[in-house]
Design a protein around this motif. Sequence first.
Motif, PDB file in Angstrom:
ATOM      1  N   MET A   1       0.849  -1.190   0.000  1.00 41.56           N
ATOM      2  CA  MET A   1       0.000   0.000   0.000  1.00 41.56           C
ATOM      3  C   MET A   1       0.887   1.243   0.000  1.00 41.56           C
ATOM      4  O   MET A   1       1.841   1.332   0.774  1.00 41.56           O
ATOM      5  CB  MET A   1      -0.920   0.018   1.229  1.00 41.56           C
ATOM      6  N   LEU A   2       0.580   2.158  -0.873  1.00 37.39           N
ATOM      7  CA  LEU A   2       1.360   3.391  -1.011  1.00 37.39           C
ATOM      8  C   LEU A   2       0.546   4.545  -0.440  1.00 37.39           C
ATOM      9  O   LEU A   2      -0.467   4.950  -1.013  1.00 37.39           O
ATOM     10  CB  LEU A   2       1.707   3.632  -2.479  1.00 37.39           C
ATOM     11  N   LEU A   3       0.986   5.071   0.713  1.00 34.72           N
ATOM     12  CA  LEU A   3       0.295   6.161   1.385  1.00 34.72           C
ATOM     13  C   LEU A   3       1.086   7.437   1.175  1.00 34.72           C
ATOM     14  O   LEU A   3       2.295   7.480   1.417  1.00 34.72           O
ATOM     15  CB  LEU A   3       0.140   5.864   2.883  1.00 34.72           C
ATOM     16  N   ILE A   4       0.406   8.482   0.723  1.00 33.26           N
ATOM     17  CA  ILE A   4       1.029   9.768   0.438  1.00 33.26           C
ATOM     18  C   ILE A   4       0.526  10.790   1.441  1.00 33.26           C
ATOM     19  O   ILE A   4      -0.678  10.896   1.693  1.00 33.26           O
ATOM     20  CB  ILE A   4       0.729  10.230  -0.996  1.00 33.26           C
ATOM     21  N   HIS A   5       1.456  11.542   2.009  1.00 32.77           N
ATOM     22  CA  HIS A   5       1.116  12.610   2.946  1.00 32.77           C
ATOM     23  C   HIS A   5       1.771  13.889   2.428  1.00 32.77           C
ATOM     24  O   HIS A   5       2.992  13.951   2.243  1.00 32.77           O
ATOM     25  CB  HIS A   5       1.631  12.290   4.341  1.00 32.77           C
ATOM     26  N   THR A  19      -4.288   7.625  -0.224  1.00 34.20           N
ATOM     27  CA  THR A  19      -3.842   6.305  -0.657  1.00 34.20           C
ATOM     28  C   THR A  19      -3.736   6.317  -2.173  1.00 34.20           C
ATOM     29  O   THR A  19      -4.723   6.576  -2.869  1.00 34.20           O
ATOM     30  CB  THR A  19      -4.824   5.215  -0.200  1.00 34.20           C
ATOM     31  N   LEU A  20      -2.560   6.037  -2.673  1.00 34.76           N
ATOM     32  CA  LEU A  20      -2.289   6.160  -4.107  1.00 34.76           C
ATOM     33  C   LEU A  20      -2.632   4.857  -4.818  1.00 34.76           C
ATOM     34  O   LEU A  20      -2.266   3.768  -4.362  1.00 34.76           O
ATOM     35  CB  LEU A  20      -0.819   6.509  -4.330  1.00 34.76           C
ATOM     36  N   GLY A  21      -3.344   4.980  -5.926  1.00 36.59           N
ATOM     37  CA  GLY A  21      -3.682   3.836  -6.748  1.00 36.59           C
ATOM     38  C   GLY A  21      -2.505   3.388  -7.594  1.00 36.59           C
ATOM     39  O   GLY A  21      -1.488   4.086  -7.715  1.00 36.59           O
ATOM     40  N   PRO A  22      -2.619   2.221  -8.239  1.00 37.59           N
ATOM     41  CA  PRO A  22      -1.498   1.697  -9.034  1.00 37.59           C
ATOM     42  C   PRO A  22      -1.089   2.594 -10.193  1.00 37.59           C
ATOM     43  O   PRO A  22       0.095   2.658 -10.544  1.00 37.59           O
ATOM     44  CB  PRO A  22      -2.022   0.347  -9.534  1.00 37.59           C
ATOM     45  N   ASP A  23      -2.055   3.292 -10.790  1.00 40.83           N
ATOM     46  CA  ASP A  23      -1.760   4.095 -11.979  1.00 40.83           C
ATOM     47  C   ASP A  23      -1.633   5.584 -11.670  1.00 40.83           C
ATOM     48  O   ASP A  23      -1.445   6.390 -12.592  1.00 40.83           O
ATOM     49  CB  ASP A  23      -2.857   3.887 -13.026  1.00 40.83           C
ATOM     50  N   GLU A  24      -1.742   5.967 -10.411  1.00 44.64           N
ATOM     51  CA  GLU A  24      -1.668   7.379 -10.053  1.00 44.64           C
ATOM     52  C   GLU A  24      -0.219   7.781  -9.791  1.00 44.64           C
ATOM     53  O   GLU A  24       0.514   7.063  -9.108  1.00 44.64           O
ATOM     54  CB  GLU A  24      -2.506   7.666  -8.803  1.00 44.64           C
ATOM     55  N   PRO A  25       0.195   8.922 -10.329  1.00 42.10           N
ATOM     56  CA  PRO A  25       1.569   9.393 -10.072  1.00 42.10           C
ATOM     57  C   PRO A  25       1.684   9.985  -8.671  1.00 42.10           C
ATOM     58  O   PRO A  25       0.697  10.399  -8.064  1.00 42.10           O
ATOM     59  CB  PRO A  25       1.774  10.463 -11.150  1.00 42.10           C
ATOM     60  N   ILE A  26       2.894  10.039  -8.167  1.00 38.08           N
ATOM     61  CA  ILE A  26       3.126  10.623  -6.851  1.00 38.08           C
ATOM     62  C   ILE A  26       3.063  12.141  -6.957  1.00 38.08           C
ATOM     63  O   ILE A  26       3.746  12.737  -7.800  1.00 38.08           O
ATOM     64  CB  ILE A  26       4.498  10.186  -6.312  1.00 38.08           C
ATOM     65  N   PRO A  27       2.241  12.815  -6.163  1.00 38.18           N
ATOM     66  CA  PRO A  27       2.136  14.273  -6.247  1.00 38.18           C
ATOM     67  C   PRO A  27       3.469  14.959  -5.923  1.00 38.18           C
ATOM     68  O   PRO A  27       4.275  14.455  -5.139  1.00 38.18           O
ATOM     69  CB  PRO A  27       1.070  14.618  -5.205  1.00 38.18           C
ATOM     70  N   LEU A  36       3.539   0.749   3.076  1.00 41.21           N
ATOM     71  CA  LEU A  36       3.061  -0.290   3.981  1.00 41.21           C
ATOM     72  C   LEU A  36       2.852  -1.569   3.180  1.00 41.21           C
ATOM     73  O   LEU A  36       1.991  -1.619   2.303  1.00 41.21           O
ATOM     74  CB  LEU A  36       1.756   0.150   4.659  1.00 41.21           C
ATOM     75  N   ASN A  37       3.651  -2.597   3.477  1.00 34.16           N
ATOM     76  CA  ASN A  37       3.643  -3.843   2.704  1.00 34.16           C
ATOM     77  C   ASN A  37       3.710  -3.537   1.204  1.00 34.16           C
ATOM     78  O   ASN A  37       2.821  -3.929   0.430  1.00 34.16           O
ATOM     79  CB  ASN A  37       2.379  -4.658   3.010  1.00 34.16           C
ATOM     80  N   PRO A  38       4.749  -2.833   0.758  1.00 29.22           N
ATOM     81  CA  PRO A  38       4.785  -2.378  -0.635  1.00 29.22           C
ATOM     82  C   PRO A  38       5.016  -3.538  -1.605  1.00 29.22           C
ATOM     83  O   PRO A  38       5.659  -4.536  -1.299  1.00 29.22           O
ATOM     84  CB  PRO A  38       5.976  -1.407  -0.650  1.00 29.22           C
ATOM     85  N   THR A  39       4.460  -3.363  -2.798  1.00 24.56           N
ATOM     86  CA  THR A  39       4.704  -4.295  -3.885  1.00 24.56           C
ATOM     87  C   THR A  39       5.903  -3.804  -4.701  1.00 24.56           C
ATOM     88  O   THR A  39       6.387  -2.675  -4.514  1.00 24.56           O
ATOM     89  CB  THR A  39       3.465  -4.394  -4.781  1.00 24.56           C
ATOM     90  N   THR A  40       6.357  -4.647  -5.609  1.00 26.75           N
ATOM     91  CA  THR A  40       7.506  -4.270  -6.447  1.00 26.75           C
ATOM     92  C   THR A  40       7.199  -3.047  -7.317  1.00 26.75           C
ATOM     93  O   THR A  40       8.047  -2.143  -7.429  1.00 26.75           O
ATOM     94  CB  THR A  40       7.927  -5.463  -7.316  1.00 26.75           C
ATOM     95  N   PRO A  41       6.016  -2.946  -7.951  1.00 27.68           N
ATOM     96  CA  PRO A  41       5.714  -1.728  -8.719  1.00 27.68           C
ATOM     97  C   PRO A  41       5.682  -0.467  -7.863  1.00 27.68           C
ATOM     98  O   PRO A  41       6.093   0.606  -8.319  1.00 27.68           O
ATOM     99  CB  PRO A  41       4.341  -2.026  -9.325  1.00 27.68           C
ATOM    100  N   GLU A  42       5.189  -0.583  -6.632  1.00 25.39           N
ATOM    101  CA  GLU A  42       5.158   0.592  -5.756  1.00 25.39           C
ATOM    102  C   GLU A  42       6.581   1.019  -5.379  1.00 25.39           C
ATOM    103  O   GLU A  42       6.873   2.223  -5.335  1.00 25.39           O
ATOM    104  CB  GLU A  42       4.340   0.276  -4.499  1.00 25.39           C
ATOM    105  N   ASP A  43       7.440   0.046  -5.095  1.00 19.43           N
ATOM    106  CA  ASP A  43       8.843   0.387  -4.834  1.00 19.43           C
ATOM    107  C   ASP A  43       9.465   1.091  -6.027  1.00 19.43           C
ATOM    108  O   ASP A  43      10.175   2.100  -5.883  1.00 19.43           O
ATOM    109  CB  ASP A  43       9.636  -0.885  -4.517  1.00 19.43           C
ATOM    110  N   ALA A  44       9.194   0.573  -7.214  1.00 22.65           N
ATOM    111  CA  ALA A  44       9.772   1.161  -8.424  1.00 22.65           C
ATOM    112  C   ALA A  44       9.254   2.580  -8.644  1.00 22.65           C
ATOM    113  O   ALA A  44      10.005   3.463  -9.094  1.00 22.65           O
ATOM    114  CB  ALA A  44       9.449   0.279  -9.628  1.00 22.65           C
ATOM    115  N   LYS A  45       7.992   2.824  -8.339  1.00 22.69           N
ATOM    116  CA  LYS A  45       7.422   4.155  -8.522  1.00 22.69           C
ATOM    117  C   LYS A  45       8.111   5.177  -7.607  1.00 22.69           C
ATOM    118  O   LYS A  45       8.454   6.289  -8.047  1.00 22.69           O
ATOM    119  CB  LYS A  45       5.913   4.122  -8.235  1.00 22.69           C
TER     120      LYS A  45
END
Length: 329
Positions: A1-5, A19-27, A36-45
């Motif tokens: 899970m990718l949480l943005i603050h 909470t950022l979706g899979p296709d949403e860019p990081i602001p 939180l329990n990140p996946t490989t795509p979230e790490d790469a992002k």
Amino acid sequence: MLLIHGICPTRGDRLVHQTLGPDEPIPAGAIWIDLLNPTTPEDAKVEQHLGISIPTREEMHDLEPSEIIYAENGAHYMTMRVICQSESNVPRLTDVTFILTEQALVTVRYDQPGAFNIFLNRVGKPGGCSLEPAGVIEGLIDAITDRAAEVLRGVGDRIDMRSRQIFDGNSANVEQGRAYQAVVRRIGQYEHIISNVRESMVSVERVLLYLSANFKRTKKAMSGFTPEWRSAIRDVQAIEEHATFLSNKLQFMLNATLGLVSIEQNKIIKLFSVVAVVFMPPTLVASIYGMNFEKMPELKWEFGYPMSLGIMVVAAILPYLFFRWKKWL
């Protein structure tokens, strides 16, 4: 899970959460990225967004002592041992990696320590946190420290309750072996919790000392804050001293409990010894008149049997009275 603050000017420059979706860019305004329990795509992002490397769970677990805190490509990598509640209500430790950059703070965790929830509740209020990466990690460290202090306070209350149970002479349960066994088990659990808190605070103190020596805030960010985190270091050291005090208190309780167990065992052995001594003279009398010799005048007496019984009773009563007079019973 990718949480943005990040900072939201329309909400009074407060820290807002998303909470950022899979296709949403990081602001661009994100100052804290919580993995939180990140996946490989979230790490790469996140790696692409900040130009850093995100450690995997295996890498966090297998870190060498020299790799717990280090700097790489302008980013500061720090791994802490944080108190986390377990299903058995016995706090345990979980690894959390903090990656501090000038642009944002990244936290990588595979559990949900209560300190993060405490911090999120604080930052939702006005003035709850400095809205810059260093301020976020400072607030998180304060929350981790407060959570550790809360755990120690709970352990201290339970230790006081067990101490009263041990030393309360009016309690009948204290003189039962099972009660002592339960107390010893509880003492072991409390020592385990205190050890976890101390280990967590040692890791936090190392991070604070590293930040104080190697990370310098800008003058704009430094206003109203202590860049060396001196106050946080003092709080951590105070908790470590309190943990040492509780550990010493537990050691005293353990020694006292084992001493009381020894006293109870000595009472039992003493009782058996007294019983053996009391019955020894009657046994001697019975053994004498149980011998099969032909010339034993008492065997033909009319009152020989009552006489032998009387001698055995008197021989049992006299040692008992003697022990009572000596206050051995």
